[in-house]
Each structure stands twice: as structure tokens, then as C-alpha cells.
Write a protein that holds these residues in place. Structure first.
Motif, PDB file in Angstrom:
ATOM      1  N   PHE A   1       0.850  -1.182   0.000  1.00 15.16           N
ATOM      2  CA  PHE A   1       0.000   0.000   0.000  1.00 15.16           C
ATOM      3  C   PHE A   1       0.885   1.230   0.000  1.00 15.16           C
ATOM      4  N   GLY A   2       0.575   2.177  -0.873  1.00 18.45           N
ATOM      5  CA  GLY A   2       1.333   3.415  -0.916  1.00 18.45           C
ATOM      6  C   GLY A   2       0.413   4.610  -1.010  1.00 18.45           C
ATOM      7  N   SER A   3       0.805   5.689  -0.350  1.00 12.12           N
ATOM      8  CA  SER A   3       0.023   6.926  -0.386  1.00 12.12           C
ATOM      9  C   SER A   3       0.976   8.103  -0.403  1.00 12.12           C
ATOM     10  N   MET A   4       0.779   9.024  -1.320  1.00 11.72           N
ATOM     11  CA  MET A   4       1.562  10.255  -1.382  1.00 11.72           C
ATOM     12  C   MET A   4       0.602  11.431  -1.420  1.00 11.72           C
ATOM     13  N   LYS A   5       0.796  12.355  -0.475  1.00  9.48           N
ATOM     14  CA  LYS A   5       0.010  13.581  -0.440  1.00  9.48           C
ATOM     15  C   LYS A   5       0.945  14.763  -0.596  1.00  9.48           C
ATOM     16  N   ASP A   6       0.649  15.593  -1.571  1.00  7.75           N
ATOM     17  CA  ASP A   6       1.488  16.738  -1.909  1.00  7.75           C
ATOM     18  C   ASP A   6       0.632  17.995  -1.800  1.00  7.75           C
ATOM     19  N   SER A   7       1.093  18.923  -0.978  1.00  5.75           N
ATOM     20  CA  SER A   7       0.382  20.188  -0.826  1.00  5.75           C
ATOM     21  C   SER A   7       1.290  21.321  -1.282  1.00  5.75           C
ATOM     22  N   THR A   8       0.867  22.027  -2.315  1.00  3.95           N
ATOM     23  CA  THR A   8       1.604  23.178  -2.837  1.00  3.95           C
ATOM     24  C   THR A   8       0.781  24.430  -2.604  1.00  3.95           C
ATOM     25  N   THR A   9       1.373  25.420  -1.970  1.00  2.00           N
ATOM     26  CA  THR A   9       0.661  26.664  -1.679  1.00  2.00           C
ATOM     27  C   THR A   9       1.421  27.850  -2.243  1.00  2.00           C
ATOM     28  N   THR A  10       0.670  28.823  -2.722  1.00  2.47           N
ATOM     29  CA  THR A  10       1.257  30.045  -3.238  1.00  2.47           C
ATOM     30  C   THR A  10       0.200  31.150  -3.149  1.00  2.47           C
ATOM     31  N   GLN A  11       0.458  32.266  -3.800  1.00  2.00           N
ATOM     32  CA  GLN A  11      -0.495  33.380  -3.823  1.00  2.00           C
ATOM     33  C   GLN A  11      -0.748  33.814  -5.259  1.00  2.00           C
ATOM     34  N   ASP A  12      -1.805  34.566  -5.430  1.00  2.00           N
ATOM     35  CA  ASP A  12      -2.120  35.121  -6.746  1.00  2.00           C
ATOM     36  C   ASP A  12      -2.920  36.398  -6.553  1.00  2.00           C
ATOM     37  N   ILE A  13      -3.241  37.042  -7.658  1.00  2.00           N
ATOM     38  CA  ILE A  13      -3.972  38.305  -7.647  1.00  2.00           C
ATOM     39  C   ILE A  13      -5.443  38.048  -7.924  1.00  2.00           C
ATOM     40  N   ASP A  14      -6.293  38.738  -7.164  1.00  2.00           N
ATOM     41  CA  ASP A  14      -7.727  38.731  -7.415  1.00  2.00           C
ATOM     42  C   ASP A  14      -8.023  39.898  -8.360  1.00  2.00           C
ATOM     43  N   ALA A  15      -8.293  39.592  -9.618  1.00  2.00           N
ATOM     44  CA  ALA A  15      -8.426  40.643 -10.638  1.00  2.00           C
ATOM     45  C   ALA A  15      -9.519  41.665 -10.315  1.00  2.00           C
ATOM     46  N   PRO A  16     -10.735  41.274  -9.932  1.00  2.00           N
ATOM     47  CA  PRO A  16     -11.753  42.300  -9.628  1.00  2.00           C
ATOM     48  C   PRO A  16     -11.335  43.220  -8.470  1.00  2.00           C
ATOM     49  N   ARG A  17     -10.722  42.666  -7.453  1.00  2.00           N
ATOM     50  CA  ARG A  17     -10.284  43.504  -6.328  1.00  2.00           C
ATOM     51  C   ARG A  17      -9.166  44.456  -6.752  1.00  2.00           C
ATOM     52  N   TYR A  18      -8.254  43.933  -7.566  1.00  2.00           N
ATOM     53  CA  TYR A  18      -7.148  44.785  -8.022  1.00  2.00           C
ATOM     54  C   TYR A  18      -7.695  45.973  -8.825  1.00  2.00           C
ATOM     55  N   ARG A  19      -8.671  45.708  -9.635  1.00  2.00           N
ATOM     56  CA  ARG A  19      -9.280  46.775 -10.446  1.00  2.00           C
ATOM     57  C   ARG A  19      -9.932  47.820  -9.546  1.00  2.00           C
ATOM     58  N   ALA A  20     -10.636  47.343  -8.515  1.00  2.00           N
ATOM     59  CA  ALA A  20     -11.282  48.279  -7.595  1.00  2.00           C
ATOM     60  C   ALA A  20     -10.252  49.095  -6.827  1.00  2.00           C
ATOM     61  N   ALA A  21      -9.123  48.467  -6.465  1.00  2.00           N
ATOM     62  CA  ALA A  21      -8.087  49.150  -5.685  1.00  2.00           C
ATOM     63  C   ALA A  21      -7.376  50.217  -6.502  1.00  2.00           C
ATOM     64  N   LEU A  22      -7.346  50.074  -7.836  1.00  2.00           N
ATOM     65  CA  LEU A  22      -6.699  51.076  -8.687  1.00  2.00           C
ATOM     66  C   LEU A  22      -7.636  52.233  -9.041  1.00  2.00           C
ATOM     67  N   ASP A  23      -8.908  52.045  -8.805  1.00  2.00           N
ATOM     68  CA  ASP A  23      -9.863  53.140  -9.058  1.00  2.00           C
ATOM     69  C   ASP A  23     -10.023  53.920  -7.754  1.00  2.00           C
ATOM     70  N   SER A  24      -9.020  54.746  -7.453  1.00  2.00           N
ATOM     71  CA  SER A  24      -8.983  55.428  -6.164  1.00  2.00           C
ATOM     72  C   SER A  24      -9.240  56.919  -6.323  1.00  2.00           C
ATOM     73  N   ILE A  25      -9.759  57.524  -5.244  1.00  2.00           N
ATOM     74  CA  ILE A  25     -10.022  58.967  -5.193  1.00  2.00           C
ATOM     75  C   ILE A  25      -9.631  59.466  -3.803  1.00  2.00           C
ATOM     76  N   VAL A  26      -9.603  60.812  -3.643  1.00  2.00           N
ATOM     77  CA  VAL A  26      -9.381  61.416  -2.332  1.00  2.00           C
ATOM     78  C   VAL A  26     -10.738  61.736  -1.724  1.00  2.00           C
ATOM     79  N   ASP A  27     -10.983  61.143  -0.554  1.00  2.00           N
ATOM     80  CA  ASP A  27     -12.251  61.387   0.141  1.00  2.00           C
ATOM     81  C   ASP A  27     -12.246  62.815   0.686  1.00  2.00           C
ATOM     82  N   SER A  28     -13.194  63.623   0.225  1.00  2.00           N
ATOM     83  CA  SER A  28     -13.229  65.037   0.625  1.00  2.00           C
ATOM     84  C   SER A  28     -13.476  65.202   2.119  1.00  2.00           C
ATOM     85  N   ALA A  29     -14.145  64.224   2.722  1.00  2.00           N
ATOM     86  CA  ALA A  29     -14.469  64.351   4.143  1.00  2.00           C
ATOM     87  C   ALA A  29     -13.256  64.084   5.026  1.00  2.00           C
TER      88      ALA A  29
END
Length: 965
Positions: A429-457
């Protein structure tokens, strides 16, 4: 497979297998037939390549052997490094070529004859080991503890009849220690001459007898190894990006950490700008501010291993023994890549030109420039958006962390009856479990974060969209070095992962013995049956499943297959001890397999051994082997679609009366003539048609098995007048038909029209108009692979008489490669790899000449060894011709001369039984630098700037101690 190999037996056959334990007789050698002329023995043993025990260690196929003493003298803590020195072994997956792998980085595989790790079968004590890579049969050698290996037996050539699928190129069998009394502890530390890439190893091996009358035996090993890896910037050859396209200057990237920005009008570019190291605005983009990717890459990955292994046996009755062989391995590794080369087009779709010009972080001088241009009377001059390309250095690390857990248990019963019959029942009997973790960009959030303004208040920069703000949106500033805040980075990044699981079940039963006695000895026979089930799954994160990340879209993989097999083998010694017939015998084996995927297949081999006189033996073996497709080849998801593929339809231009060779075939395509008539009489494509044309790729559940025909013919010389000497010469010829591969879409379309063959045409779909819709480049049984060569093996061992128990030995393994080629489809061009580092499809390394030699001397407690590894002249690309002023320089880079690596070691043991030993060694003694092979050549490893057959580390020192209690 039970292996019985005693010290006395090995010494008696020293010229045959040449693995005399604890001596300085040859340490890297090959099993040669009929060499036991100096001693007689009735012991029968089993070696890799046969299941039948024989009175001599002979074989009709060459078997290369590395014993435990050779492993010690090599100074390698990972057994893959030892195997790669052998001429029969190609590259495989290594620490230095897996930095950019999506999964499996830092793993270690073995590749016999350069035919690929999936065509090399790896065994432990003659039984299968669970795969270490997603969807394949390739084993991760990181789970093999070097100090627990008694010897490694390497058989090249098709042995599917003996062991089943995957043995097309051959078999590597790791025989573990099973009879140990006491405890041995070893510690080793190594460092390069530059003071980097530290490695250390701690290993404890022990064993004893137990139970009533010592019926039980236990052998244990625990190994911990840590390799800290090596950064590309720590070697001159890889400190900077190099490219074939840029001679003499670094190949830096315009995707820089501070960003490259482009003010865009509706029709083109208005102004490019960037920032210097102090974040001062710079108009334009000077090369001095470009990015050196190699600064953030690795030559080799850090790998940490924990392995616990055991061998347990208990004699239940006089002729019945139970055994259990558990193994657990944990391997941790991590890649290091430069940050992602992110640009505006990833998040702005549907005709949008880029970042809004209202972004709150736009430098004041650029805001002024935009306002000035947009205030004039000509709307064509208006700046509409800011396009950018920028490394995401402080945003997220796309490097991955990898952790693999491997369990394997082999258990069973073995025994004997009726004097000469032996049996074994086993379950693995053999079992191999491989866990690979990394990060990536959330495109909708990135788009929202680049649409920035100065809050007048509040006078604070915020995201424009109220809904995004309510959901936690944090604005992000891309203008300059290190301008992204940690909260901003956290908002736009998401975790990504791949969870891989392989499981293996193998149930087998075998029976060996003799039915009758022939003139030269017993007729040996082996019979058996086996059931095996393999399953593999890969669970990707949702972003990868959707294709919303920066990488390739993948569906999850789930697949399995099982196989039921029966096999048999005979060894018939026909004549012996007669004039001109010192020995004559034949062997044969067959295996009938019923796969749940490809159905029934038959593998078989037949061989002959002939010795006209003592000390000279000829051998030949012919085999027809098979490899069933693995899970990934069968079930990898189909990906792709409409892509604007640049495939030229051979039918373009066909009319009702055209007379080109393909036109009659084209006119038979449904709808084609009607479409041609509606468009002026000729069948043509518009840009709209091209945009709808797509290509898909993936696995193919209809794959058949690969078939291989293997021939080995050789001779072994062991003259009685020269005790301790053996020389073997073996010719090998391997041809694989129906090899699994994929065809480019253009080739598929061309071959379909040219031949009408359904193998090609079934991969193509057309619209009702006759125009191309999709071309499936999924895997097919269309390729063929050939390799031929000659193996030479020389061994000599003798006492010099300078001291009471001294001994000197010389060993040489040398392979002269005669052919290594691949044909991607029938009738296609031959991809020649002989004399080339890599051919198309990365078939393997085509060294015409490759050798490994060792000289060893032992006297008392002192042992000294010198090993030389030789890699012959080779080219990166055959037929490469450069032009221009740099012609000589570029063609010089393409040619690599002879390379020699020298490794030396000195060991000294003290104590009454020499139980205390210290050793030190130097690998790559003369600090041979690897050849520069920049990006753009076929075999350049990214971040290493050379081919991965060469040593990228330089001179390495190591020292260790071994204590026996």
C-alpha cells in the motif's frame, strides 16, 4: 522478490557483481555472467531482472550494481546524485531544474536511457513504490534513505515481462538492509568553496534479533537531511539574465518593480515614464532601470527530508516467514521566483485602455501633463488611461511552498515446501500527499483598488466604489518602488493551492522452483499473479479552476485504473562442462495483463547465454515490452477554446474546379463548396473566422499502450589468468512505437487533409460551413522513439602487497551512444538528439560519450578513492548557425567541450573493530564551471543559465563521522 546475497557469496563472485562489502574491491560495477571461476557455491540468489534464483550471479542482460560501500565513497546524501553519475541515467527531475514547476518542486526522479522517468520502473526490495508526481508512475527518490540501502541494481532494457508496465527503459531496484546487529550513527556536513549551499545529514541505522530463538529480526533507519539551496545571484554565470537575443549585455526586463507607465490616447502612446531608486520621476524608460530577474531566482531549491524506514521479519514456522517493510517520508521544499510580470491588460477588458486617469496616486507632474493635453482643442490628443507593467514585488510572492508526505507498507508471507519450491504472498500500500501553496492576484479587487479617489471628508485616499469600500477595499499605489502598503497587498491577493494525492494497492503471489533436471542443472520456473490499482487526484484552488488567476487554468484531475496480471518465467540450463560448451542456456518470460483502460496486452522476452570456455560468456536477449498510459495522460482535463489560433487551413482557396493535390479532399468536406459559392467561388477565411478558431489540449481516455522492442547483445570476459578482472561489452537497441505525445494543430490539420487518417481527422471539428472550429491537440499514440548504444564495464581488483590487507580497485562504466531520436508522428521529421543536449520535446541528453570511473585503495583502516565523471562534447542545438558580428561568439556558446568532474574522498576508521570512522571529501575538485547557455538556447535552465546536466555549484567540501555500536 526475496534477495539472498551473503558476504561470502559476494566475495566468491567478486569479479561477477564486484560488490564485496567492506572491502575496496570495485564499488561501481556490473553483474557479469559466468565469472565465478575462483570459488564454487551452491547458494542460489535472486537479482533484479529475474525471479528465479540461480547458483551463480549470472544474467543474460547487463545489471549495474552500486553497493553500500560505493554509496559511502560517493559522499552524496541523496541517492539521486549517485545514480546521475551513471552513463545509463539521464537527468530526471532535480533540485536545480524544478524551481519553476507548478507542483513537485525539489522532487528527485531517475531517467534511464533518456526515455523519461515514466518509462523507468522503480522498485524497493523488488516491489513497486507509490508515485511521487501527480498522475504519473515516476517515483520521488527523496523517500529512499541512502544509509538504509544495501545496494542498487540497475537493469536497462525492456523488462515488462518480469515486472509489468513502466519498465520500458529498465528497472532500478533499491535493496534495503535487513540483517543489522547494533547501531550505526552518521553525521555529515558540506559547504561549497564559496561558503554557501550548506547541506547536512543525520542518519541512525540499527537492528537486532528478537523473540523466541531469535526468530524475529528488525532493521530500522531514521534520516534527516537539509539542503539550504542556492541563489542564482551567488554565481557569476547566473547573476544576471542572459539571452541569446542580447549578446554581451544583460537581458533585463521592462517589467520593473517601480513600474513602467504609458499615457495612452485613443490612438497611441503619448508619454512613457518610470521612477529611479529614490522614486524620483523619470520620463521615458532607460535600460538602467530595467529589472534583473535572476536576482530573485534560485539555482537549486532548499529541500528538507525526514525518512523513517524499517525491515521486520518473523519466522512463524521453520519454512514460513512474515515480513513488514514500512516507510514514511516527509519532504519540504520551496521555490523562489521573481515577482509576477503583471500588466494592465490582466484586469482591464472589454475595450478599456487601462488605469483611470483619476487615480489618486498619479504623481502631480503627470496629473499636470494629463490636464494640459486634455485641455487643448483636439480630442485626439486626450489622455484616456494609463497603461502599466509592474513587478508585484511587495504585493505578493508567487513562489510556492511544497510539502509531500509519503507512506508505504509492504507486508506478506514467504516460505518453502517440497525442498526446492518457494512462494511469496505480498501486499503493498502506498500513499503520497502533496500540498503546494502560493499566492495570486484577485483581478476584480485589483481593479477596484486602482480606481482610487481622495475622500473630501477625510482627505484620505479611498476606493471610489462604495460597495467595494464596504467590502474592505484598500487602494493600491503602483507608482514607484515599495509604494504598496501591506493592507493594500493583502486586499488584492488570494491564496492558491494544489492538493495532490496518489494511492497504490498491489497484491501479488509468486511461486518458484524446479520441475525437472536438465543436463546442465535444474530447469528453473517462476509463476505468479498480480493485481494493482493506481489512483491519482489533483485538487486545484477555485481561481485556477476558473482561470481567473495569472497562471494557466486547470480543472481538477481525478482518475484511476487497475490491472490484473499473470506471469511466468523459465531458466533452462541446457549444456555445461563440455568442449566448446562450457555453458549453454536459454531464458524466457511472459506477462499477460488486463487493464481497465487499454484492455489486454502481452509482454515477453527470450534470451540465450553461451560460454565456449571458462572466462568468456556471450549473452543476448530480445524483449517486447509495454507501457500503459498513466492517469494524467488519460484523464487530464481538456482546456482551451476560441483563441484566434494561427492555423492555416490547407483548404483555403479551394474552388469547385481547383486542381491542387488537396482540393478533391477539401471539396468532400460538408458545407465547404456552399460556403465557397456564397463568397465569390473560393473558400476563404475572414478575421472573424480566425477569432473563432480554437485549440484544446489535455488527456485522452482512448490512449493505447506504448510498445517497445528491445535487443541486447553482449560478451563478458573474466580470464582465470587475471583474477579480479572482468570486462563486459553490451550493445542495446530500444525502439518505442505508439509513444504518447501531442501534435501541433497545424500538423493535425495538414495530416488529416493529406492522408484522411481518422487518427488525425477525429481531432478536428469544423463548422457547418466547413471552416475550422477546434483542433484538439490532446495526447495520442503517434510518436516513435529510438535509442542505440554500447555499454562498457571494466573492473579490476587485487592486493598490492604493500600492507597485510591492502587492496586496490579500478572500475569504469562507459556508454557510447549511437542513436537517440524521436519522430512525433508517422512520416514526420526525425528529431535527432544524438550529440545534442535537448531535442524537441526534451527527449533527453544525447552525449555520444559518457563515463564514470573510480580508483580506490584500502589499507587497514584507511580508504582513499578518486572518481572521475566524464561528459563528452555536445551541442545545444544541432545545425545551429548564427549570423552577424557575433556569429563566432554565439556558435561558440552552442558548442560545449569535454567536461571532467573529479571527486576525492579519504576515510579512516579506528577501534578494535574499526567502529569509529571519520571521512572528508571534495566534489568537483578542480572547480569546473558549468558552460554558459543563456536563455534562447534549447537547454538553458531558467535562473541557472546552463544545462542541468552540469554542476552549477562548484567545488564542494564535506566531512562526516560514522559510529558503530
Amino acid at each position: 522478490m526475496r534477495t539472498k546475497l551473503t558476504k561470502a557469496r559476494l566475495l566468491a563472485n567478486g569479479a561477477a557483481v564486484v560488490v564485496a562489502i567492506g572491502s575496496a574491491s570495485p564499488l561501481l560495477a556490473q553483474s557479469d555472467a559466468g565469472a565465478a571461476d575462483t570459488a564454487e557455491s551452491t547458494d542460489a540468489i535472486v537479482v533484479t531482472g529475474s525471479r528465479i534464483a540461480r547458483p551463480d550471479i549470472d544474467a543474460n542482460i547487463p545489471i549495474a550494481v552500486i553497493n553500500s560501500a560505493a554509496l559511502e565513497q560517493d559522499g552524496a546524501s541523496n541517492i539521486q546524485d549517485v545514480l546521475r553519475e551513471m552513463p545509463q541515467v539521464g537527468i530526471g527531475t532535480t533540485r536545480s531544474n524544478s524551481n519553476f514547476s507548478a507542483t513537485g518542486n525539489g522532487a528527485a526522479s531517475v531517467d534511464l536511457r533518456n526515455l523519461g522517468p515514466s518509462r523507468t520502473l522503480v522498485l524497493v526490495n523488488g516491489r513497486r513504490f507509490v508515485a511521487g508526481f501527480a498522475g504519473t508512475s515516476a517515483v520521488d527518490l527523496n523517500n529512499i534513505p541512502t544509509d538504509f540501502v544495501e545496494r542498487v541494481e540497475v537493469v536497462t532494457g525492456g523488462t515488462s515481462a518480469i515486472y509489468g508496465s513502466d519498465a520500458v527503459a529498465g528497472v532500478v531496484n533499491f535493496v534495503l538492509k535487513d540483517k543489522i546487529d547494533g547501531i550505526t550513527a552518521r553525521a555529515e556536513y558540506g559547504l561549497t568553496s564559496r561558503g554557501d549551499n550548506p547541506r547536512y545529514l543525520v542518519s541512525v541505522t540499527g537492528g537486532t534479533s528478537w523473540g523466541a530463538d531469535d526468530r524475529g529480526r528488525i532493521a530500522l533507519n531514521f534520516t534527516h537531511e537539509s539542503d539550504k539551496g542556492l541563489l542564482s545571484r551567488n554565481r557569476a554565470i547566473s547573476r544576471e539574465d542572459r539571452s541569446l537575443a542580447l549578446v554581451g549585455v544583460p537581458a533585463y526586463s521592462s517589467y520593473a518593480p517601480q513600474g513602467r507607465f504609458d499615457l495612452r490616447t485613443a490612438t497611441g502612446s503619448a508619454q512613457v515614464f518610470t521612477f529611479d531608486q529614490s522614486n524620483a520621476l523619470v520620463m521615458g524608460f532607460p535600460q538602467s532601470l530595467a529589472y534583473n530577474r535572476n536576482w530573485d531566482r534560485r539555482i537549486s531549491l532548499p529541500v528538507e527530508r525526514y525518512i523513517a524506514s524499517a525491515n521486520l521479519t518473523y519466522e512463524i514456522a521453520d519454512k514460513l516467514t512474515a515480513f513488514v517493510e514500512p516507510t514514511y517520508g516527509k519532504v519540504k521544499s520551496s521555490a523562489l521566483l521573481e515577482a509576477y510580470s503583471f500588466d494592465w491588460s490582466f484586469i482591464y477588458k472589454n475595450g478599456e485602455l487601462g488605469m483611470p486617469i483619476t487615480n489618486a496616486y498619479i504623481p502631480a507632474s503627470i496629473q499636470t501633463l494629463i490636464a494640459s493635453r486634455n485641455a487643448d482643442a483636439d480630442p485626439a490628443n486626450d489622455i484616456k488611461a494609463i497603461q502599466f507593467r509592474r513587478r508585484q514585488n511587495e504585493v505578493y510572492n508567487r513562489s510556492n511552498e511544497n510539502e509531500r508526505d509519503t507512506w508505504r507498507v509492504a507486508a506478506g508471507l514467504r516460505g518453502s515446501f517440497a525442498n526446492n519450491w518457494k512462494y511469496e504472498l505480498s501486499y503493498v500500500f502506498g500513499s503520497m500527499k502533496d500540498s503546494t501553496t502560493t499566492q495570486d492576484i484577485d483581478a476584480p479587487r485589483y481593479r477596484a483598488a486602482l480606481d482610487s479617489i481622495v475622500d473630501s471628508a477625510t482627505n484620505q485616499v479611498v476606493c471610489r466604489d462604495p460597495a467595494a469600500r464596504a467590502a474592505g477595499c484598500v487602494p493600491i499605489n503602483l507608482f514607484g518602488f515599495n509604494t504598496v502598503t501591506q493592507p493594500g497587498a493583502d486586499y488584492v491577493t488570494v491564496p492558491r493551492y494544489a492538493h495532490i494525492k496518489n494511492t497504490q494497492h498491489v497484491v501479488s503471489a509468486s511461486l518458484t522452483g524446479s520441475l525437472l533436471t536438465l543436463p546442465a542443472g535444474d530447469l528453473g520456473i517462476a509463476l505468479g499473479a498480480e493485481y494493482r490499482k493506481e489512483k491519482s487526484s489533483t485538487d486545484w484552488d477555485p481561481i485556477t479552476n476558473r482561470g481567473d488567476g495569472t497562471g494557466t487554468r486547470y480543472d481538477d484531475l481525478v482518475g484511476q485504473f487497475d490491472v490484473k496480471e499473470v506471469f511466468g518465467e523459465i531458466n533452462a540450463p541446457i549444456l555445461a562442462d563440455r568442449p566448446v560448451f562450457e555453458y549453454l542456456g536459454v531464458t524466457a518470460a511472459a506477462r499477460y495483463s488486463d487493464y481497465s483502460t487499454v484492455g489486454t496486452v502481452l509482454s515477453w522476452n527470450a534470451g540465450v547465454e553461451y560460454a565456449p570456455i571458462r572466462g568468456l560468456r556471450f549473452r543476448a536477449n530480445y524483449a517486447e515490452a509495454n507501457r500503459a498510459p498513466n492517469v494524467a495522460e488519460l484523464y487530464a482535463s481538456i482546456t482551451g477554446g476560441a483563441s484566434g489560433a494561427t492555423v492555416i487551413d490547407p483548404c483555403a482557396g479551394t474552388t469547385a474546379t481547383s486542381t491542387r493535390p488537396q482540393d478533391a479532399t477539401c471539396r468532400a468536406i460538408p458545407g465547404l463548396l456552399q460556403e465557397a459559392a456564397a463568397n465569390g467561388g473560393a473558400f476563404t477565411y475572414t478575421s472573424f473566422d480566425l477569432n473563432w478558431m480554437g485549440i484544446t489540449e489535455g488527456g485522452n481516455p482512448n490512449l493505447r499502450e506504448e510498445t517497445a522492442k528491445t535487443l541486447t547483445v553482449g560478451a563478458v570476459l573474466t580470464p582465470r589468468a587475471l583474477p579480479g578482472f572482468s570486462l563486459s561489452v553490451d550493445y542495446f537497441d530500444i525502439k518505442i512505437d505508439g509513444a504518447v505525445g501531442s501534435l501541433p494543430a497545424q500538423i493535425l490539420v495538414n495530416r488529416c487533409i493529406e492522408t484522411g487518417d481518422p487518427v488525425y481527422c477525429s481531432q478536428i471539428q469544423r463548422f457547418p460551413t466547413g471552416k475550422l472550429y477546434t483542433m484538439s491537440t490532446t495526447l495520442m499514440n503517434v510518436a516513435s522513439i529510438k535509442t542505440r548504444g554500447i555499454d562498457f564495464n571494466l573492473n579490476y581488483s587485487r592486493a598490492l602487497g604493500l600492507a597485510e590487507d591492502d587492496n586496490i580497485s579500478v572500475n569504469l562504466l562507459y556508454t557510447r551512444l549511437l542513436a537517440l531520436e524521436k519522430q512525433s508522428f508517422a512520416g514526420g521529421p526525425i528529431e535527432e538528439n544524438l550529440g545534442q543536449l535537448y531535442a524537441a520535446g526534451r527527449l533527453g541528453t544525447g552525449f555520444k560519450n559518457k563515463a564514470s570511473a573510480r580508483l580506490a585503495y584500502r589499507s587497514g583502516g584507511l580508504t582513499a578513492s578518486w572518481q572521475v565523471t566524464y561528459l563528452g562534447k555536445i551541442q545545444d542545438r544541432l545545425g545551429y548557425v548564427a549570423s552577424g558580428a557575433d556569429k563566432d561568439y554565439l556558435e561558440g556558446l552552442n558548442r560545449v567541450g569535454d567536461v571532467f568532474y573529479h571527486d576525492v574522498q579519504l576515510r579512516y576508521a579506528i577501534g578494535e573493530k574499526r567502529n569509529y570512522e571519520a571521512y572528508l571529501g571534495v566534489n568537483n575538485l578542480f572547480d569546473r564551471n558549468p558552460p554558459l547557455i543563456p536563455a534562447g538556447f534549447a537547454s538553458s535552465v531558467t535562473g541557472v543559465e546552463t544545462a542541468d546536466v552540469y554542476d552549477p555549484y562548484g567545488r564542494r567540501f564535506y566531512a562526516g563521522v560514522r559510529l558503530r555500536f
